[in-house]
Design a protein around this motif. Structure first.
Motif, short mmCIF file in Angstrom:
data_model
loop_
_atom_site.label_atom_id
_atom_site.label_comp_id
_atom_site.label_asym_id
_atom_site.label_seq_id
_atom_site.Cartn_x
_atom_site.Cartn_y
_atom_site.Cartn_z
N LEU A 159 2.38 6.57 -6.95
CA LEU A 159 1.52 7.19 -7.61
C LEU A 159 1.64 8.86 -7.43
CD1 LEU A 159 -0.97 6.63 -9.41
CD2 LEU A 159 -2.31 6.70 -7.17
N GLU A 160 2.24 9.11 -6.06
CA GLU A 160 2.48 10.52 -5.86
C GLU A 160 3.65 11.11 -6.70
OE1 GLU A 160 4.46 12.66 -2.05
OE2 GLU A 160 2.77 11.24 -1.61
N TYR A 161 4.59 9.99 -6.74
CA TYR A 161 5.80 10.31 -7.71
C TYR A 161 5.60 10.82 -9.03
CZ TYR A 161 10.86 10.26 -9.19
OH TYR A 161 11.97 10.63 -9.79
N SER A 162 4.63 9.90 -9.42
CA SER A 162 4.23 10.01 -11.04
C SER A 162 3.18 11.11 -10.99
CB SER A 162 3.99 8.66 -11.52
OG SER A 162 2.68 8.27 -10.83
N ARG A 163 2.64 11.72 -10.01
CA ARG A 163 1.80 13.02 -9.90
C ARG A 163 0.44 12.31 -10.53
NH1 ARG A 163 6.50 16.01 -12.25
NH2 ARG A 163 7.18 17.41 -10.39
N GLY A 164 0.21 11.09 -10.08
CA GLY A 164 -0.97 10.58 -10.48
C GLY A 164 -1.48 9.88 -11.87
N ASN A 165 -0.11 10.00 -12.74
CA ASN A 165 -0.41 9.29 -13.86
C ASN A 165 -0.14 7.76 -13.75
OD1 ASN A 165 0.78 8.16 -16.20
ND2 ASN A 165 1.25 10.35 -17.12
N GLN A 166 -0.97 7.18 -13.86
CA GLN A 166 -1.28 5.68 -13.42
C GLN A 166 -0.53 4.77 -14.45
OE1 GLN A 166 -5.30 4.15 -13.28
NE2 GLN A 166 -5.59 5.69 -11.43
N SER A 167 -0.62 5.24 -15.96
CA SER A 167 0.34 4.64 -16.88
C SER A 167 2.02 4.67 -16.25
CB SER A 167 0.05 5.16 -18.26
OG SER A 167 -1.03 5.04 -18.68
N ARG A 168 2.17 5.77 -15.90
CA ARG A 168 3.78 5.97 -15.66
C ARG A 168 4.20 5.27 -14.32
NH1 ARG A 168 6.32 11.37 -13.79
NH2 ARG A 168 8.42 10.75 -13.38
N ALA A 169 3.20 5.12 -13.18
CA ALA A 169 3.19 4.68 -12.17
C ALA A 169 3.41 3.05 -12.42
CB ALA A 169 2.07 5.01 -11.33
N ALA A 170 2.47 2.68 -13.28
CA ALA A 170 2.65 1.17 -13.78
C ALA A 170 3.68 0.70 -14.26
CB ALA A 170 1.18 0.95 -14.38
N GLU A 171 4.50 1.58 -15.09
CA GLU A 171 5.68 1.18 -15.69
C GLU A 171 6.55 1.17 -14.89
OE1 GLU A 171 8.62 3.42 -19.00
OE2 GLU A 171 6.25 3.66 -19.05
N ARG A 226 -4.66 -0.51 -11.37
CA ARG A 226 -6.01 0.06 -11.03
C ARG A 226 -6.88 -0.88 -9.90
NH1 ARG A 226 -8.25 4.14 -13.60
NH2 ARG A 226 -10.35 3.37 -13.46
N LYS A 227 -6.57 -2.18 -10.26
CA LYS A 227 -7.14 -3.21 -9.40
C LYS A 227 -6.64 -3.21 -8.12
CE LYS A 227 -7.73 -8.41 -8.75
NZ LYS A 227 -7.09 -9.69 -9.39
N LYS A 228 -5.21 -3.03 -7.84
CA LYS A 228 -4.59 -2.79 -6.49
C LYS A 228 -4.96 -1.33 -5.95
CE LYS A 228 -0.38 -5.88 -7.51
NZ LYS A 228 -0.77 -6.56 -6.40
N LEU A 229 -5.11 -0.53 -6.55
CA LEU A 229 -5.56 0.80 -6.00
C LEU A 229 -7.16 0.66 -5.41
CD1 LEU A 229 -4.24 3.59 -8.79
CD2 LEU A 229 -3.34 2.78 -6.56
N ARG A 230 -7.84 0.08 -6.30
CA ARG A 230 -9.30 -0.36 -5.64
C ARG A 230 -9.17 -1.15 -4.33
NH1 ARG A 230 -10.61 -0.56 -10.89
NH2 ARG A 230 -10.10 -2.94 -11.11
N ALA A 231 -8.35 -2.52 -4.34
CA ALA A 231 -8.35 -3.12 -3.44
C ALA A 231 -7.73 -2.27 -1.98
CB ALA A 231 -7.68 -4.33 -3.80
N LYS A 243 0.67 -1.25 0.11
CA LYS A 243 0.07 -0.05 0.01
C LYS A 243 0.79 1.26 0.14
CE LYS A 243 -3.67 2.57 1.97
NZ LYS A 243 -5.06 2.68 2.90
N PRO A 244 1.78 1.37 0.95
CA PRO A 244 2.59 2.63 0.86
C PRO A 244 3.56 2.68 -0.37
CG PRO A 244 3.37 1.25 2.82
CD PRO A 244 2.12 0.44 2.05
N LEU A 245 3.77 1.77 -0.88
CA LEU A 245 4.45 1.54 -2.09
C LEU A 245 3.81 2.33 -3.41
CD1 LEU A 245 7.04 0.77 -4.16
CD2 LEU A 245 5.71 -1.66 -4.21
N LEU A 246 2.56 1.75 -3.50
CA LEU A 246 1.80 2.30 -4.43
C LEU A 246 1.38 3.72 -4.35
CD1 LEU A 246 -1.05 -0.63 -4.49
CD2 LEU A 246 1.03 -0.19 -6.28
N GLU A 247 0.97 4.10 -2.92
CA GLU A 247 0.91 5.53 -2.76
C GLU A 247 1.82 6.36 -2.99
OE1 GLU A 247 -2.19 5.10 1.01
OE2 GLU A 247 -0.05 4.90 1.38
N ARG A 248 3.15 6.14 -2.74
CA ARG A 248 4.50 6.82 -3.04
C ARG A 248 4.57 6.93 -4.40
NH1 ARG A 248 2.64 7.63 1.09
NH2 ARG A 248 3.28 7.79 3.10
#
Length: 86
Positions: free
Chosen positions: A54-66, A76-81, A47-52
């Motif tokens: 996503l924050e680092y990528s300024r909310g850009n999910q494609s960039r965060a996923a990469e 997206r599935k993990k963000l919902r979970a 959870k904190p990994l995903l949050e950080r």
């Protein structure tokens, strides 16, 4: 005077994970051992990994996923979970 890298003396993440797990075991103080420890640790780290990221990528999910090495749908599935705002 030369400027030094503030992260030069940083320990690897594995050190902090090991220390945290050791403290957790110590806190059990002889009580019943935990079950499903693997999933408990993953949830505590993921959870904190995903949050950080996503924050680092300024909310850009494609960039965060990469950055995470997963596809955007999985992210997206993990963000919902974890109920992380998208």
């Amino acid at each position: 005077m030369t400027q030094t890298d503030p992260d030069a003396d940083a320990l690897p993440l594995s050190h902090y994970v090991s220390t945290s797990i050791d403290r957790y075991f110590e806190s059990l103080n002889g009580s019943a051992p935990p079950c499903d420890l693997y999933h408990m640790v993953l949830e505590q780290v993921e959870k904190p990994l995903l949050e950080r990221v996503l924050e680092y990528s300024r909310g850009n999910q494609s960039r965060a996923a990469e950055m995470l090495g997963i596809n955007r749908g999985t992210l997206r599935k993990k963000l919902r979970a974890y109920d992380i705002a998208q």
